[in-house]
Design a protein around this motif. Structure first.
Motif, short mmCIF file in Angstrom:
data_model
loop_
_atom_site.label_atom_id
_atom_site.label_comp_id
_atom_site.label_asym_id
_atom_site.label_seq_id
_atom_site.Cartn_x
_atom_site.Cartn_y
_atom_site.Cartn_z
N TRP A 47 -17.60 40.10 74.79
CA TRP A 47 -16.13 39.78 74.08
C TRP A 47 -16.25 38.51 73.64
N VAL A 48 -16.14 38.44 72.23
CA VAL A 48 -15.67 37.19 71.68
C VAL A 48 -14.37 37.04 71.24
N PRO A 49 -13.69 36.18 71.97
CA PRO A 49 -12.15 36.27 71.73
C PRO A 49 -11.88 35.50 70.56
N VAL A 50 -10.78 36.01 69.78
CA VAL A 50 -10.55 35.33 68.41
C VAL A 50 -8.93 34.74 68.35
N THR A 51 -8.28 34.89 69.59
CA THR A 51 -6.94 34.31 69.67
C THR A 51 -6.95 32.96 70.85
N LYS A 52 -6.13 32.29 70.62
CA LYS A 52 -5.89 31.21 71.72
C LYS A 52 -5.72 31.87 73.07
N LEU A 53 -4.91 32.88 73.41
CA LEU A 53 -4.79 33.41 74.65
C LEU A 53 -6.20 34.12 74.99
N GLY A 54 -6.99 34.60 74.39
CA GLY A 54 -7.91 35.48 74.46
C GLY A 54 -9.14 34.01 74.86
N ARG A 55 -8.99 33.02 74.36
CA ARG A 55 -10.06 31.85 74.65
C ARG A 55 -9.61 31.40 76.09
N LEU A 56 -8.52 31.51 76.16
CA LEU A 56 -7.81 30.69 77.68
C LEU A 56 -8.35 31.70 79.00
N VAL A 57 -8.19 33.14 78.47
CA VAL A 57 -8.56 33.96 79.52
C VAL A 57 -9.97 33.88 79.95
N LYS A 58 -10.84 34.17 78.83
CA LYS A 58 -12.39 34.20 78.85
C LYS A 58 -12.72 33.10 79.72
N ALA A 59 -12.14 31.58 79.45
CA ALA A 59 -12.52 30.53 80.06
C ALA A 59 -12.00 30.45 81.45
N ASN A 60 -11.06 31.41 82.05
CA ASN A 60 -10.60 31.38 83.23
C ASN A 60 -9.70 30.40 83.46
N LYS A 61 -9.05 30.08 82.43
CA LYS A 61 -7.88 29.09 82.41
C LYS A 61 -6.44 29.87 83.11
N ILE A 62 -6.37 31.14 82.88
CA ILE A 62 -5.33 31.95 82.96
C ILE A 62 -5.50 32.92 83.96
N LYS A 63 -5.23 33.00 85.36
CA LYS A 63 -5.67 33.40 86.60
C LYS A 63 -5.16 34.87 86.58
N SER A 64 -4.22 35.36 85.92
CA SER A 64 -3.45 36.53 86.22
C SER A 64 -2.65 37.05 85.23
N ILE A 65 -2.51 38.11 84.73
CA ILE A 65 -1.59 38.76 83.68
C ILE A 65 -0.32 38.56 83.96
N GLU A 66 0.26 38.02 85.36
CA GLU A 66 1.56 37.72 85.34
C GLU A 66 1.89 36.62 84.88
N GLU A 67 0.92 35.54 84.65
CA GLU A 67 1.07 34.15 84.13
C GLU A 67 1.41 34.60 82.49
N ILE A 68 0.93 35.49 81.69
CA ILE A 68 1.14 35.81 80.70
C ILE A 68 2.47 36.36 80.27
N TYR A 69 3.03 37.48 81.11
CA TYR A 69 4.32 37.85 81.25
C TYR A 69 5.45 36.66 81.33
N LEU A 70 5.19 35.84 82.24
CA LEU A 70 6.00 34.69 82.53
C LEU A 70 6.35 33.72 81.26
N PHE A 71 5.23 33.70 80.56
CA PHE A 71 5.57 32.87 79.38
C PHE A 71 5.94 33.65 77.93
N SER A 72 6.03 35.05 78.27
CA SER A 72 6.15 35.91 77.25
C SER A 72 5.33 35.81 76.08
N LEU A 73 3.79 35.59 76.50
CA LEU A 73 3.04 35.55 75.25
C LEU A 73 2.38 36.93 74.83
N PRO A 74 2.36 36.79 73.55
CA PRO A 74 2.32 38.18 72.78
C PRO A 74 0.51 38.39 73.07
N ILE A 75 0.03 39.65 73.38
CA ILE A 75 -1.22 39.91 73.63
C ILE A 75 -1.62 40.52 72.31
#
Length: 254
Positions: free
Chosen positions: A36-64
């Motif tokens: 997987w080669v991410p093309v969005t900022k959120l995807g790059r953070l997820v692949k770099a393991n900066k975001i640990k769980s999907i609940e962090e995405i829901y907490l800040f209402s980030l569009p997937i």
């Protein structure tokens, strides 16, 4: 003789070169598809393991925008094709028939998604609906009926969802009741991780597409109702985009 010598140098006969290049190309496409080669900022953070769980995405209402993010956090998702229906459009050449697929996915542990896709072929419609369901996945809030012993097992309060003429209501039920619902609604609630629940519905419930959409809206409303245990003051923190600005800008420059 010259032709045979040239063919011998190629190693695969007169047409071996074309086939060999095609084979190598197919191999490269397969490797790229697996990684997987991410093309969005959120995807790059997820692949770099900066975001640990999907609940962090829901907490800040980030569009997937990439379904691979859901595959990364929820690898044990199950999907269920609820309905495949033909739809027609009248054109100058006649009727054009396509297929509309309704797919529900969930991990049976508090996450569920609904996808609807229309395509010329059934298989393509199902694949597209699965991807859309992953992008639309939502958290499910569960609660108790009576005392809060053990794990949450039912909806936290009465919630309602509507689509078209169909109105669906979810009502908390005691532990051990099971799912008192139609077959379609029961499967959606199972994928959402709800064990005990009463349901009440009105309208044209035989329209399965609207029934599933109304039920999905009701499940989404479980987090829309502010109960007293959520009255505590919220401590705001930096969002992932703000916290990892240096990382994102560094990647962008490369």
């Amino acid at each position: 003789m010259a032709d045979s010598a040239t063919a011998g140098n190629r190693g695969r006969g007169g047409f071996g070169r074309g086939r060999g290049r095609g084979g190598r190309g197919r191999g490269r496409r397969g490797e790229e598809k697996n990684e997987w080669v991410p093309v969005t900022k959120l995807g790059r953070l997820v692949k770099a393991n900066k975001i640990k769980s999907i609940e962090e995405i829901y907490l800040f209402s980030l569009p997937i925008k990439e379904y691979q993010i859901i595959d990364y956090f929820l690898p044990k998702l199950k999907d269920e094709v609820m309905k495949i229906m033909p739809v027609q459009k009248q054109t100058t050449a006649g009727q054009r028939t396509r297929f509309k697929a309704f797919v529900v996915i969930g991990d049976e542990n508090g996450h569920v998604g609904l996808g609807v896709k229309c395509s010329k072929e059934v298989a393509t419609a199902i694949r597209g609906a699965i991807i859309l369901a992953k992008l639309a996945i939502i958290p499910v809030r569960r609660g108790y009926w009576g005392t809060n012993l053990g794990e949450p097992h039912t909806v936290p309060c009465k919630v309602t969802g509507r689509c078209g003429s169909v109105l669906t209501r979810l009502i908390p039920a005691p532990r051990g009741t099971g799912l008192v619902a139609s077959m379609a609604a029961k499967r959606v609630l199972q994928l959402a991780g709800i064990e005990d629940c009463y349901t009440a519905s009105s309208g044209s419930t035989r329209t399965l597409g609207n029934t599933v959409k109304a039920l999905f809206a009701a499940i989404g409303n479980t987090y829309a109702f502010l109960t007293p245990d959520l009255w505590e003051e919220t401590e705001f923190s930096k969002g992932p985009y703000q916290e990892y600005t240096d990382f994102l800008s560094q990647k962008a420059r490369k």
